[in-house]
Design a protein around this motif. Sequence first.
Motif, PDB file in Angstrom:
ATOM      1  N   LEU A  81       0.472   8.116  -3.349  1.00 27.44           N
ATOM      2  CA  LEU A  81       0.257   7.221  -3.113  1.00 27.44           C
ATOM      3  C   LEU A  81      -0.456   6.309  -1.615  1.00 27.44           C
ATOM      4  O   LEU A  81       0.218   5.467  -1.367  1.00 27.44           O
ATOM      5  N   THR A  82      -1.108   7.244  -0.531  1.00 23.37           N
ATOM      6  CA  THR A  82      -0.890   7.070   0.462  1.00 23.37           C
ATOM      7  C   THR A  82      -2.708   7.153   0.744  1.00 23.37           C
ATOM      8  O   THR A  82      -3.322   7.274   0.068  1.00 23.37           O
ATOM      9  N   GLY A  83      -2.708   6.896   2.380  1.00 19.22           N
ATOM     10  CA  GLY A  83      -4.557   6.367   2.704  1.00 19.22           C
ATOM     11  C   GLY A  83      -4.486   4.779   2.802  1.00 19.22           C
ATOM     12  O   GLY A  83      -3.635   4.557   2.697  1.00 19.22           O
ATOM     13  N   GLU A  84      -5.929   4.289   3.675  1.00 18.04           N
ATOM     14  CA  GLU A  84      -6.117   3.034   4.229  1.00 18.04           C
ATOM     15  C   GLU A  84      -6.311   2.286   2.797  1.00 18.04           C
ATOM     16  O   GLU A  84      -5.768   0.688   2.528  1.00 18.04           O
ATOM     17  N   ARG A  85      -6.791   2.571   1.757  1.00 16.88           N
ATOM     18  CA  ARG A  85      -6.701   2.275   0.781  1.00 16.88           C
ATOM     19  C   ARG A  85      -5.616   1.149  -0.411  1.00 16.88           C
ATOM     20  O   ARG A  85      -5.382   0.076  -0.224  1.00 16.88           O
ATOM     21  N   TRP A  86      -4.324   2.817  -0.305  1.00 15.01           N
ATOM     22  CA  TRP A  86      -2.960   1.296  -0.225  1.00 15.01           C
ATOM     23  C   TRP A  86      -2.331   0.984   0.167  1.00 15.01           C
ATOM     24  O   TRP A  86      -1.522   0.134   0.142  1.00 15.01           O
ATOM     25  N   GLU A  87      -3.366   0.957   1.996  1.00 11.98           N
ATOM     26  CA  GLU A  87      -2.563  -0.179   2.254  1.00 11.98           C
ATOM     27  C   GLU A  87      -3.079  -1.461   2.343  1.00 11.98           C
ATOM     28  O   GLU A  87      -2.162  -2.655   2.815  1.00 11.98           O
ATOM     29  N   LYS A  88      -3.717  -2.186   1.583  1.00 13.70           N
ATOM     30  CA  LYS A  88      -4.368  -2.832   1.359  1.00 13.70           C
ATOM     31  C   LYS A  88      -3.542  -3.988   0.334  1.00 13.70           C
ATOM     32  O   LYS A  88      -2.933  -3.537  -0.559  1.00 13.70           O
ATOM     33  N   PRO A  89      -3.754  -5.584   0.628  1.00 14.49           N
ATOM     34  CA  PRO A  89      -1.933  -6.126  -0.101  1.00 14.49           C
ATOM     35  C   PRO A  89      -2.463  -6.190  -1.906  1.00 14.49           C
ATOM     36  O   PRO A  89      -1.073  -5.627  -2.752  1.00 14.49           O
ATOM     37  N   ARG A  90      -3.504  -5.358  -2.433  1.00 12.88           N
ATOM     38  CA  ARG A  90      -3.537  -5.652  -3.312  1.00 12.88           C
ATOM     39  C   ARG A  90      -3.273  -4.869  -3.955  1.00 12.88           C
ATOM     40  O   ARG A  90      -2.612  -4.032  -5.150  1.00 12.88           O
ATOM     41  N   TRP A  91      -3.252  -3.477  -3.485  1.00  9.70           N
ATOM     42  CA  TRP A  91      -2.726  -2.107  -4.021  1.00  9.70           C
ATOM     43  C   TRP A  91      -1.592  -1.554  -3.510  1.00  9.70           C
ATOM     44  O   TRP A  91      -1.073  -1.320  -4.793  1.00  9.70           O
ATOM     45  N   ASP A  92      -1.280  -2.823  -2.483  1.00 10.70           N
ATOM     46  CA  ASP A  92       0.564  -1.964  -2.468  1.00 10.70           C
ATOM     47  C   ASP A  92       1.166  -2.961  -3.268  1.00 10.70           C
ATOM     48  O   ASP A  92       1.365  -2.272  -3.844  1.00 10.70           O
ATOM     49  N   PHE A  93       0.354  -3.561  -3.764  1.00  8.06           N
ATOM     50  CA  PHE A  93       0.771  -4.776  -4.830  1.00  8.06           C
ATOM     51  C   PHE A  93       1.214  -4.163  -6.510  1.00  8.06           C
ATOM     52  O   PHE A  93       2.144  -4.125  -6.451  1.00  8.06           O
ATOM     53  N   ALA A  94       0.569  -3.347  -6.552  1.00 10.78           N
ATOM     54  CA  ALA A  94      -0.403  -2.695  -7.500  1.00 10.78           C
ATOM     55  C   ALA A  94       1.305  -2.140  -7.398  1.00 10.78           C
ATOM     56  O   ALA A  94       1.613  -1.255  -8.601  1.00 10.78           O
ATOM     57  N   ALA A  95       0.778  -0.890  -6.558  1.00 15.40           N
ATOM     58  CA  ALA A  95       2.093   0.365  -6.394  1.00 15.40           C
ATOM     59  C   ALA A  95       3.227  -0.080  -6.765  1.00 15.40           C
ATOM     60  O   ALA A  95       3.770   0.953  -7.115  1.00 15.40           O
ATOM     61  N   PHE A  96       3.880  -1.070  -5.950  1.00 13.41           N
ATOM     62  CA  PHE A  96       5.598  -1.669  -6.257  1.00 13.41           C
ATOM     63  C   PHE A  96       4.922  -1.105  -7.620  1.00 13.41           C
ATOM     64  O   PHE A  96       6.278  -1.423  -8.334  1.00 13.41           O
ATOM     65  N   SER A  97       4.342  -2.729  -8.532  1.00 15.90           N
ATOM     66  CA  SER A  97       4.788  -2.975  -9.372  1.00 15.90           C
ATOM     67  C   SER A  97       4.834  -1.960 -10.206  1.00 15.90           C
ATOM     68  O   SER A  97       5.676  -2.186 -11.780  1.00 15.90           O
ATOM     69  N   LEU A  98       3.368  -1.377 -10.586  1.00 14.33           N
ATOM     70  CA  LEU A  98       3.909   0.515 -11.523  1.00 14.33           C
ATOM     71  C   LEU A  98       4.928   1.209 -10.727  1.00 14.33           C
ATOM     72  O   LEU A  98       5.727   1.670 -12.323  1.00 14.33           O
ATOM     73  N   ASP A  99       5.109   1.102  -9.766  1.00  7.58           N
ATOM     74  CA  ASP A  99       6.641   1.809  -9.128  1.00  7.58           C
ATOM     75  C   ASP A  99       8.191   1.422 -10.095  1.00  7.58           C
ATOM     76  O   ASP A  99       8.275   2.371 -10.725  1.00  7.58           O
ATOM     77  N   GLN A 100       7.958   0.281 -10.560  1.00  6.85           N
ATOM     78  CA  GLN A 100       9.158  -0.515 -10.892  1.00  6.85           C
ATOM     79  C   GLN A 100       8.854  -0.333 -12.772  1.00  6.85           C
ATOM     80  O   GLN A 100      10.123  -0.059 -13.141  1.00  6.85           O
ATOM     81  N   LEU A 101       7.771  -0.853 -12.887  1.00  5.72           N
ATOM     82  CA  LEU A 101       7.768  -0.714 -14.292  1.00  5.72           C
ATOM     83  C   LEU A 101       7.530   0.516 -15.126  1.00  5.72           C
ATOM     84  O   LEU A 101       8.392   1.091 -15.555  1.00  5.72           O
ATOM     85  N   ALA A 102       7.663   2.072 -14.339  1.00  5.06           N
ATOM     86  CA  ALA A 102       8.186   3.150 -14.718  1.00  5.06           C
ATOM     87  C   ALA A 102       9.630   3.270 -14.732  1.00  5.06           C
ATOM     88  O   ALA A 102      10.311   3.879 -15.827  1.00  5.06           O
ATOM     89  N   HIS A 103      10.500   3.510 -13.641  1.00  8.89           N
ATOM     90  CA  HIS A 103      11.736   3.263 -13.805  1.00  8.89           C
ATOM     91  C   HIS A 103      12.088   1.658 -14.632  1.00  8.89           C
ATOM     92  O   HIS A 103      13.115   2.748 -15.383  1.00  8.89           O
ATOM     93  N   LEU A 104      11.845   1.225 -14.633  1.00  5.84           N
ATOM     94  CA  LEU A 104      12.463   0.231 -15.867  1.00  5.84           C
ATOM     95  C   LEU A 104      12.107   0.866 -16.962  1.00  5.84           C
ATOM     96  O   LEU A 104      12.766   1.030 -17.858  1.00  5.84           O
TER      97      LEU A 104
END
Length: 260
Positions: A81-104
């Motif tokens: 999940l790299t690139g300009e798209r994932w650096e935007k606040p909404r996508w960065d929040f989504a990536a973090f949330s999905l990452d933690q939900l996957a771990h849980l």
Amino acid sequence: MLETAIALLAAHMAADFVLQFNWIITNKRKPEAFALHTGIVLLTSVLALGAFSVDASDALWAIAVVTVSHAVIDAIKTYGLTGERWEKPRWDFAAFSLDQLAHLGVIMLAAFMFPNAFAQGEWSWRWGEHAQGLVSVYACFAGLIAATRMGQFTIGKFLDRFALPELETKTVAPGADAPDSGLQDGGAWIGLLERAVIFVLILIGQFAAIGFLLAAKSVLRFQYAHKRSQSEYVIIGTLTSFGWAATIGGLTVWTLGRLG
């Protein structure tokens, strides 16, 4: 099963939000930093379950599932999940949330597949009837870290989507006092402390005190919010912070009740 899930959750909170120091975060794409973080996940899981013997097969399998999956999920987030798209606040929040939900989700799956993992560990047979107390400590620790440190990242990334207009720049006359920009990291510490206080208040059942804390903070913060955008930003941040801490506190109380 519940004891295993709580122990693995406590290990995850320690690895991701206590022992993942700044060097690991800033160098996560480097193999040595990535490997160090994965090793910390392995170590905290072993310590939490007390899996110090090869006879604890369920515990070892649960640790293997959690550690390997943690590395895979982190690799997807870090390298995929790299690139300009994932650096935007909404996508960065989504990536973090999905990452933690996957771990849980993996933690719950491991606990379901190997429900006796904690019971096979050294802490269970060595502590005997007191092992349940250790699990309660795990639950409180995991809840506190989730309310404070995990909340710091979650709320911070969520608020990044709200672009707060910068204050008007004014020329400072010679000899005049420079604008007060506040204490260094003051806002972050305020957030950590307020969520910790709310979490503790929820645990001891002092719900009315949370209202007084909310009112006191609102009065103090609104004294320095001179624009509508600033006021709205403060309201969103405060309610999000309080709501997050209260939710985690409620889940922790519910978990402790299930433990009996």
